[in-house]
Design a protein around this motif. Structure first.
Motif, PDB file in Angstrom:
ATOM      1  N   ILE A 176      18.307  47.224  41.446  1.00 48.59           N
ATOM      2  CA  ILE A 176      19.228  46.639  42.559  1.00 48.59           C
ATOM      3  C   ILE A 176      19.880  45.248  41.927  1.00 48.59           C
ATOM      4  CG2 ILE A 176      19.463  45.894  44.837  1.00 48.59           C
ATOM      5  CD1 ILE A 176      19.039  49.045  44.598  1.00 48.59           C
ATOM      6  N   TYR A 177      19.176  44.419  41.704  1.00 49.62           N
ATOM      7  CA  TYR A 177      19.494  43.141  41.137  1.00 49.62           C
ATOM      8  C   TYR A 177      20.750  43.368  40.105  1.00 49.62           C
ATOM      9  CZ  TYR A 177      19.602  38.564  39.153  1.00 49.62           C
ATOM     10  OH  TYR A 177      19.945  37.142  38.618  1.00 49.62           O
ATOM     11  N   ILE A 178      20.196  44.103  38.934  1.00 51.64           N
ATOM     12  CA  ILE A 178      21.256  43.985  37.916  1.00 51.64           C
ATOM     13  C   ILE A 178      22.489  44.623  38.328  1.00 51.64           C
ATOM     14  CG2 ILE A 178      21.550  45.292  35.628  1.00 51.64           C
ATOM     15  CD1 ILE A 178      18.639  44.822  35.131  1.00 51.64           C
ATOM     16  N   TYR A 179      22.498  45.849  39.139  1.00 48.63           N
ATOM     17  CA  TYR A 179      23.720  46.715  39.506  1.00 48.63           C
ATOM     18  C   TYR A 179      24.456  45.478  40.307  1.00 48.63           C
ATOM     19  CZ  TYR A 179      22.433  51.219  37.930  1.00 48.63           C
ATOM     20  OH  TYR A 179      22.388  52.451  37.135  1.00 48.63           O
ATOM     21  N   MET A 180      23.749  44.877  41.542  1.00 48.85           N
ATOM     22  CA  MET A 180      24.568  43.809  42.072  1.00 48.85           C
ATOM     23  C   MET A 180      25.289  42.811  41.414  1.00 48.85           C
ATOM     24  SD  MET A 180      22.389  43.848  45.570  1.00 48.85           S
ATOM     25  CE  MET A 180      23.475  42.805  46.368  1.00 48.85           C
ATOM     26  N   GLN A 181      24.331  42.393  40.372  1.00 48.04           N
ATOM     27  CA  GLN A 181      25.228  41.136  39.371  1.00 48.04           C
ATOM     28  C   GLN A 181      26.335  41.902  38.833  1.00 48.04           C
ATOM     29  OE1 GLN A 181      24.342  37.998  39.014  1.00 48.04           O
ATOM     30  NE2 GLN A 181      23.190  38.345  40.806  1.00 48.04           N
ATOM     31  N   PHE A 182      26.401  43.166  38.242  1.00 47.36           N
ATOM     32  CA  PHE A 182      27.451  43.581  37.758  1.00 47.36           C
ATOM     33  C   PHE A 182      28.764  43.962  38.844  1.00 47.36           C
ATOM     34  CE2 PHE A 182      25.393  44.646  33.993  1.00 47.36           C
ATOM     35  CZ  PHE A 182      26.255  44.901  32.839  1.00 47.36           C
ATOM     36  N   LEU A 183      28.538  44.215  39.890  1.00 46.43           N
ATOM     37  CA  LEU A 183      29.161  44.381  41.109  1.00 46.43           C
ATOM     38  C   LEU A 183      30.001  43.185  41.556  1.00 46.43           C
ATOM     39  CD1 LEU A 183      27.345  46.952  43.426  1.00 46.43           C
ATOM     40  CD2 LEU A 183      29.662  47.422  42.321  1.00 46.43           C
ATOM     41  N   GLU A 184      29.072  41.992  41.474  1.00 39.85           N
ATOM     42  CA  GLU A 184      29.996  40.657  41.497  1.00 39.85           C
ATOM     43  C   GLU A 184      31.131  40.333  40.725  1.00 39.85           C
ATOM     44  OE1 GLU A 184      29.418  38.600  43.850  1.00 39.85           O
ATOM     45  OE2 GLU A 184      27.632  39.704  45.009  1.00 39.85           O
ATOM     46  N   LYS A 185      30.959  41.070  39.161  1.00 38.56           N
ATOM     47  CA  LYS A 185      32.039  40.667  38.332  1.00 38.56           C
ATOM     48  C   LYS A 185      33.430  41.876  38.859  1.00 38.56           C
ATOM     49  CE  LYS A 185      30.717  40.638  34.349  1.00 38.56           C
ATOM     50  NZ  LYS A 185      29.988  40.892  32.972  1.00 38.56           N
ATOM     51  N   ILE A 186      33.085  42.860  39.746  1.00 39.30           N
ATOM     52  CA  ILE A 186      34.082  43.869  39.924  1.00 39.30           C
ATOM     53  C   ILE A 186      34.835  43.307  41.125  1.00 39.30           C
ATOM     54  CG2 ILE A 186      34.620  46.152  40.630  1.00 39.30           C
ATOM     55  CD1 ILE A 186      32.109  47.066  39.088  1.00 39.30           C
ATOM     56  N   SER A 187      36.040  43.069  41.065  1.00 39.20           N
ATOM     57  CA  SER A 187      36.900  42.452  42.146  1.00 39.20           C
ATOM     58  C   SER A 187      36.912  43.424  43.256  1.00 39.20           C
ATOM     59  CB  SER A 187      38.411  42.033  41.508  1.00 39.20           C
ATOM     60  OG  SER A 187      38.987  41.540  42.678  1.00 39.20           O
ATOM     61  N   VAL A 188      36.790  42.874  44.610  1.00 37.54           N
ATOM     62  CA  VAL A 188      37.064  43.444  45.748  1.00 37.54           C
ATOM     63  C   VAL A 188      38.485  44.222  46.025  1.00 37.54           C
ATOM     64  CG1 VAL A 188      36.604  43.762  48.317  1.00 37.54           C
ATOM     65  CG2 VAL A 188      35.184  42.263  46.831  1.00 37.54           C
ATOM     66  N   GLN A 189      39.212  43.640  45.221  1.00 38.92           N
ATOM     67  CA  GLN A 189      40.803  43.807  45.409  1.00 38.92           C
ATOM     68  C   GLN A 189      41.036  45.377  44.797  1.00 38.92           C
ATOM     69  OE1 GLN A 189      43.235  40.864  43.482  1.00 38.92           O
ATOM     70  NE2 GLN A 189      42.835  39.432  45.165  1.00 38.92           N
ATOM     71  N   LEU A 190      40.230  45.794  43.740  1.00 35.27           N
ATOM     72  CA  LEU A 190      40.381  47.231  43.378  1.00 35.27           C
ATOM     73  C   LEU A 190      39.820  48.171  44.314  1.00 35.27           C
ATOM     74  CD1 LEU A 190      38.579  46.646  39.735  1.00 35.27           C
ATOM     75  CD2 LEU A 190      41.018  46.916  40.193  1.00 35.27           C
ATOM     76  N   ASP A 191      38.875  47.891  45.359  1.00 30.09           N
ATOM     77  CA  ASP A 191      38.545  48.548  46.243  1.00 30.09           C
ATOM     78  C   ASP A 191      39.779  48.615  47.489  1.00 30.09           C
ATOM     79  OD1 ASP A 191      36.279  48.016  44.645  1.00 30.09           O
ATOM     80  OD2 ASP A 191      35.034  48.399  46.531  1.00 30.09           O
ATOM     81  N   GLU A 192      40.344  47.546  47.722  1.00 29.52           N
ATOM     82  CA  GLU A 192      41.406  47.468  48.635  1.00 29.52           C
ATOM     83  C   GLU A 192      42.613  48.018  48.341  1.00 29.52           C
ATOM     84  OE1 GLU A 192      41.794  43.300  49.167  1.00 29.52           O
ATOM     85  OE2 GLU A 192      39.847  43.158  50.413  1.00 29.52           O
ATOM     86  N   SER A 193      42.994  48.086  46.916  1.00 27.31           N
ATOM     87  CA  SER A 193      44.258  48.864  46.489  1.00 27.31           C
ATOM     88  C   SER A 193      43.931  50.096  46.511  1.00 27.31           C
ATOM     89  CB  SER A 193      44.283  48.371  45.103  1.00 27.31           C
ATOM     90  OG  SER A 193      44.514  46.864  45.027  1.00 27.31           O
ATOM     91  N   ALA A 194      42.660  50.751  46.124  1.00 28.98           N
ATOM     92  CA  ALA A 194      42.309  52.352  46.234  1.00 28.98           C
ATOM     93  C   ALA A 194      42.366  52.811  47.687  1.00 28.98           C
ATOM     94  CB  ALA A 194      41.145  52.419  45.696  1.00 28.98           C
ATOM     95  N   MET A 195      41.937  51.804  48.542  1.00 31.47           N
ATOM     96  CA  MET A 195      41.920  52.155  50.028  1.00 31.47           C
ATOM     97  C   MET A 195      43.426  52.218  50.541  1.00 31.47           C
ATOM     98  SD  MET A 195      38.773  49.928  51.674  1.00 31.47           S
ATOM     99  CE  MET A 195      38.916  50.799  53.151  1.00 31.47           C
ATOM    100  N   LEU A 196      44.237  51.294  50.182  1.00 28.16           N
ATOM    101  CA  LEU A 196      45.665  51.578  50.500  1.00 28.16           C
ATOM    102  C   LEU A 196      46.415  52.811  49.963  1.00 28.16           C
ATOM    103  CD1 LEU A 196      46.832  47.976  49.890  1.00 28.16           C
ATOM    104  CD2 LEU A 196      46.541  49.123  52.080  1.00 28.16           C
ATOM    105  N   ASP A 197      45.869  53.328  48.833  1.00 28.13           N
ATOM    106  CA  ASP A 197      46.329  54.578  48.529  1.00 28.13           C
ATOM    107  C   ASP A 197      45.710  55.820  48.848  1.00 28.13           C
ATOM    108  OD1 ASP A 197      48.288  53.207  46.648  1.00 28.13           O
ATOM    109  OD2 ASP A 197      46.809  53.294  44.965  1.00 28.13           O
ATOM    110  N   GLY A 198      45.047  55.450  49.886  1.00 26.33           N
ATOM    111  CA  GLY A 198      44.154  56.621  50.636  1.00 26.33           C
ATOM    112  C   GLY A 198      42.977  56.941  50.154  1.00 26.33           C
ATOM    113  N   ALA A 199      42.264  56.513  49.192  1.00 22.18           N
ATOM    114  CA  ALA A 199      40.912  56.873  48.496  1.00 22.18           C
ATOM    115  C   ALA A 199      39.888  56.348  49.743  1.00 22.18           C
ATOM    116  CB  ALA A 199      40.822  56.048  47.202  1.00 22.18           C
ATOM    117  N   SER A 200      38.818  57.427  49.599  1.00 17.60           N
ATOM    118  CA  SER A 200      37.809  57.202  50.454  1.00 17.60           C
ATOM    119  C   SER A 200      36.756  56.304  49.719  1.00 17.60           C
ATOM    120  CB  SER A 200      37.305  58.456  51.080  1.00 17.60           C
ATOM    121  OG  SER A 200      36.686  59.406  49.793  1.00 17.60           O
ATOM    122  N   TYR A 201      35.735  56.052  50.611  1.00 16.54           N
ATOM    123  CA  TYR A 201      34.664  55.342  49.939  1.00 16.54           C
ATOM    124  C   TYR A 201      33.936  56.097  48.765  1.00 16.54           C
ATOM    125  CZ  TYR A 201      34.993  51.922  53.650  1.00 16.54           C
ATOM    126  OH  TYR A 201      35.255  50.833  54.676  1.00 16.54           O
TER     127      TYR A 201
END
Length: 298
Positions: A176-201
């Motif tokens: 969990i710790y290693i994965y969460m450290q990697f997720l901290e490097k992934i911008s949340v804006q990628l998620d938001e852009s995909a959600m604007l295009d209609g992508a689900s979680y």
């Protein structure tokens, strides 16, 4: 002019005592480092080397010669042939590979999804869940073994491949710790852009998050596979059937039947050691790269 050149040739600047002492300390530190490194390497590799020598010797040669002496012939592979046939090492290797592959796939999927939810979403009891993962790492596993054994029995998977699979697939706080450290490097804006295009979680996780977590996944998969290959306790306790024997449990059974045949035991140990050692040596650079990438935030 000649006097000036003579002074330059004869003049030697005095090295400060502090600089000399630092150089001496650095030199002594290097010596201590190499001595300690050599000792640790000897402690690890000398026993393995003795087992390798013993695996190519006959029992008579093993009794008459020193353990540090080379075998008369490195082409003497009768011990390996006997260990493979009588110790059922080939069947054990097949069961071990199957267990490792299925465990890695399940553990990879469960670990990435858990870390994704804990990192990207805010919900009640989030801190409690993280504390529960931490508590599971702090509490000794043997104190909960009776409850886990009863649970495996109640689920009806005892003495099947499903029993160790359920145990190995479960994620832990290190993953969990290693994965969460990697997720901290992934911008949340990628998620938001995909959600604007209609992508689900689910689509965001499958198409964006999971591919970007592959370096961490490779690191954890290698560490997990080596751990599973070398585990004896879980496999012997929850899969006592001879048909489900893995490499580790096959070696245990072989030791009980060949306790006086040291040369064949040495060959069996090398057979069990080789798969995990080769796997780790080949992929060790991915382990360190994944750990370092996860430790440094971009």
């Amino acid at each position: 002019m000649e006097r000036t050149q003579l002074l330059k040739q004869t003049y030697k600047p005095e090295v400060p005592s502090r600089t000399r002492s630092m150089s001496t300390q650095r030199f002594v530190g290097h010596i201590v480092y190499y001595v300690l490194f050599t000792l640790m390497a000897a402690i690890v590799f000398v026993p393995i080397l003795l087992v390798v020598f013993g695996s190519f010797k006959t029992n008579l040669e093993l009794a008459e010669t020193s353990p540090f002496s080379l075998p008369r012939s490195f082409l003497h592979i009768d011990n390996y042939v006997s260990a493979l046939k009588e110790g059922n090492m080939i069947r054990g290797l097949g069961n071990s590979v199957l267990l490792v592959v299925l465990s890695m796939l399940g553990n990879m999927l469960l670990g990435t999804m858990t870390a994704y939810v804990l990192n990207r979403f805010q919900f009640r009891m989030k801190k409690v869940i993280l504390m529960m993962f931490m508590a599971a790492m702090i509490i000794p596993a043997y104190t909960t073994e009776i409850a886990r054994f009863q649970l495996i029995h109640a689920l009806g998977v005892y003495n099947t491949l499903g029993a160790p699979l359920l145990i190995y697939i479960g994620t832990d706080i290190m993953q969990i710790y290693i994965y969460m450290q990697f997720l901290e490097k992934i911008s949340v804006q990628l998620d938001e852009s995909a959600m604007l295009d209609g992508a689900s979680y689910v689509r965001i996780f499958r198409s964006i998050i999971f591919p970007l977590l592959l370096p961490a996944t490779a690191t954890l998969a290698i560490l997990k596979s080596v751990t599973i290959m070398n585990d004896i306790f879980v496999q012997q306790l929850y899969m006592p059937s001879a048909k489900l024997a893995t490499l580790a449990t096959s070696l245990t059974a072989f030791v009980s039947t060949r306790s006086s045949d040291l040369s064949q035991l040495c060959a069996g140990i090398i057979i069990v050691l080789l798969p995990s050692a080769i796997f780790y040596i080949v992929f060790q650079r991915y382990i360190f790269k994944g750990l370092m990438d996860g430790a440094v935030k971009g």
